[in-house]
Design an enzyme around this catalytic site. Structure first.
Site, PDB file in Angstrom:
ATOM      1  N   GLN A   1       0.821  -1.219   0.000  1.00 36.15           N
ATOM      2  CA  GLN A   1       0.000   0.000   0.000  1.00 36.15           C
ATOM      3  C   GLN A   1       0.855   1.269   0.000  1.00 36.15           C
ATOM      4  O   GLN A   1       0.346   2.357  -0.274  1.00 36.15           O
ATOM      5  CB  GLN A   1      -0.925   0.026   1.229  1.00 36.15           C
ATOM      6  CG  GLN A   1      -2.067  -0.973   1.185  1.00 36.15           C
ATOM      7  CD  GLN A   1      -3.119  -0.625   0.137  1.00 36.15           C
ATOM      8  OE1 GLN A   1      -3.331   0.539  -0.196  1.00 36.15           O
ATOM      9  NE2 GLN A   1      -3.770  -1.643  -0.392  1.00 36.15           N
TER      10      GLN A   1
ATOM     11  N   HIS B   1      -0.163  -3.538  -9.347  1.00 34.20           N
ATOM     12  CA  HIS B   1      -1.526  -3.056  -9.615  1.00 34.20           C
ATOM     13  C   HIS B   1      -2.051  -2.098  -8.555  1.00 34.20           C
ATOM     14  O   HIS B   1      -3.145  -1.555  -8.693  1.00 34.20           O
ATOM     15  CB  HIS B   1      -2.502  -4.225  -9.838  1.00 34.20           C
ATOM     16  CG  HIS B   1      -2.912  -4.978  -8.612  1.00 34.20           C
ATOM     17  ND1 HIS B   1      -4.152  -4.810  -8.032  1.00 34.20           N
ATOM     18  CD2 HIS B   1      -2.275  -5.891  -7.872  1.00 34.20           C
ATOM     19  CE1 HIS B   1      -4.258  -5.624  -6.993  1.00 34.20           C
ATOM     20  NE2 HIS B   1      -3.130  -6.295  -6.871  1.00 34.20           N
TER      21      HIS B   1
ATOM     22  N   THR C   1       9.173 -18.921 -16.458  1.00 31.74           N
ATOM     23  CA  THR C   1       9.469 -17.909 -17.464  1.00 31.74           C
ATOM     24  C   THR C   1       8.906 -16.560 -17.025  1.00 31.74           C
ATOM     25  O   THR C   1       7.761 -16.459 -16.600  1.00 31.74           O
ATOM     26  CB  THR C   1       8.870 -18.324 -18.825  1.00 31.74           C
ATOM     27  OG1 THR C   1       9.425 -19.586 -19.171  1.00 31.74           O
ATOM     28  CG2 THR C   1       9.185 -17.305 -19.907  1.00 31.74           C
TER      29      THR C   1
ATOM     30  N   CYS D   1     -17.222  -9.443   5.280  1.00 27.23           N
ATOM     31  CA  CYS D   1     -18.520 -10.101   5.245  1.00 27.23           C
ATOM     32  C   CYS D   1     -18.722 -10.750   3.890  1.00 27.23           C
ATOM     33  O   CYS D   1     -19.037 -10.081   2.915  1.00 27.23           O
ATOM     34  CB  CYS D   1     -19.595  -9.036   5.388  1.00 27.23           C
ATOM     35  SG  CYS D   1     -20.479  -9.106   6.901  1.00 27.23           S
TER      36      CYS D   1
END
Ligand SMILES: *Cc1c(COP(=O)(O)O)cnc(C)c1O
Length: 387
Positions: free
Chosen positions: A179, A201, A237, A325
């Site tokens: 983060q 990402h 690879t 949840c």
């Protein structure tokens, strides 16, 4: 309906220039970087360029960077890889109770295999106590793994101080910085970090690719058997286009850091201020100051986070509940319980994570929508009536 995306802690949109940079590595320079012929050299070099870019951003050396399939694999490789390679020295690992599942569940697996794990408690803001950390160190302690910043509540841990303690006791220090990259400066030398996990990402790069920094001299075992890729530490690879994308993304995130942090922090503070002034019975979770720029996690008392999420979804707004949840479990988030929230309060939590693409107009719509939704749900809530 245009989507208003406020879940940048879950993943981010890949920038167009990053995609363009990756494109040639799919069908022009598609060669296997391990092959001997000349065209492979290009793919090999592209990976090494990426390695340098990652190393640069965290002040490491290029040969200390290993590419993986993401944050989860990096955490597994760091913790299991280190534990297996060093078990003759000791079998005790120290971590915290609010780590990402990639760390917590890795530690749980190691416990089943005979390692001993201490899960440090955190205070009401999600901070570990350096005193507790010192006291939990034993003769057989080999590794400390504490996240740089928490994904649910945004709290930033005292990484440099933890690194110092680890160094003074000659213990390795791993940090999950997934983060933190793109949100704050990290210097592995200055912070005495032995291993660091990151994932592309979370900073506008492609999914399914990450890296692990392993300080020279820190021994880890590889986890999957196969070829000699990544200096024998990670067989398979290489995902050349994504590794190239990661390198571009981390360099870009570093260049844009000050500008992004400023913009995102302003929007985040505006959101917090508006919610706290226009709604009653709200609790801001996490540390007010030692906090990731984009994170604002609120508990809205007397109502369910799931209901808030669904009503916001109907307006095209994407947020996350603090609670895990799922259809399988009705347990609220272990992170929110760890900072001392009662079950029913933890259940009413919503994490907003703002990214560089969000605008003031979007945040205004978010604020207006949350106020409307929370008031509506409270009117219908028996819990609120009683209050
Ligand atoms: C997202 C995240 C991970 C997992 O990374 P992936 O690349 O999705 O596997 C690990 N730790 C933290 C703190 C995260 O936010």
């Amino acid at each position: 309906m245009k989507i208003k995306y406020f879940d940048n802690a879950a993943t981010t949109a890949v920038d167009k220039d990053i995609i363009n940079y990756m494109m040639p590595y799919f069908s022009e320079n598609y060669y296997n970087p391990s092959s001997i012929y000349t065209p492979s050299r290009e793919a090999f070099n592209a990976i090494e360029e990426s390695r340098k870019k990652v190393a640069n951003v965290i002040n490491a050396n290029a040969n200390e960077i290993y590419f993986t399939s993401g944050g989860t694999e990096s955490d597994n490789l760091a913790i299991k890889g280190f534990a297996y390679a060093n078990k003759k020295k000791g079998n005790h690992i120290i971590t915290s109770s609010i780590e990402h599942p990639a760390v917590i569940n890795t530690c749980k697996t190691l416990e089943k295999e005979g390692f001993e794990v201490t899960y440090l408690k955190v205070d009401n803001n999600g901070l570990i106590s350096l005193n507790d950390l010192e006291k939990s160190i034993k003769d057989n302690t080999i590794l400390i793994s504490i996240m740089t910043a928490n994904n649910e509540i945004g709290t930033i841990e005292p990484i440099k101080e933890i690194g110092n303690i680890a160094k003074n006791h000659n213990i390795a220090f791993h940090t999950d910085a997934v983060q933190a990259i793109g949100a704050m400066n990290i210097d592995v030398k200055d912070m005495n970090i032995s291993m660091l996990s990151l994932s592309s990402h979370k900073f506008y790069g492609p999914k399914g690719v990450g890296a692990l920094y392993v300080k020279k001299g820190t021994l880890i075992n590889r986890l999957n058997d196969g070829g000699h890729q990544e200096n024998n530490k990670r067989s398979g690879t290489e995902n050349v286009p994504c590794i190239v994308g990661l390198g571009f993304a981390i360099e870009k995130a570093h260049k844009e850091l000050d500008e992004n942090v400023k913009k995102i922090t302003e929007l985040r503070d505006y959101y917090i201020k508006e919610i706290e002034s226009k709604l009653q019975d709200v609790i801001l979770n996490g540390d007010r100051v030692k906090r990731l720029p984009g994170n604002a996690n609120f508990s809205f008392k007397h109502i369910e986070g799931e209901s808030i999420l669904l009503l916001l979804d109907a307006k095209g707004i994407c947020v996350s509940t603090g609670s895990a949840c799922s259809s399988k479990s009705l347990e609220p988030s272990y992170v929110l319980l760890s900072i001392g929230l009662a079950h029913e309060v933890a259940h009413g939590s919503i994490r907003v994570s703002i990214g560089k693409h969000n605008t003031k107009e979007e945040v205004d719509f978010l604020i207006e929508s949350i106020i409307e939704v929370v008031n509506k749900l409270r009117e219908m809530s028996p819990l609120y009536e009683e209050n």
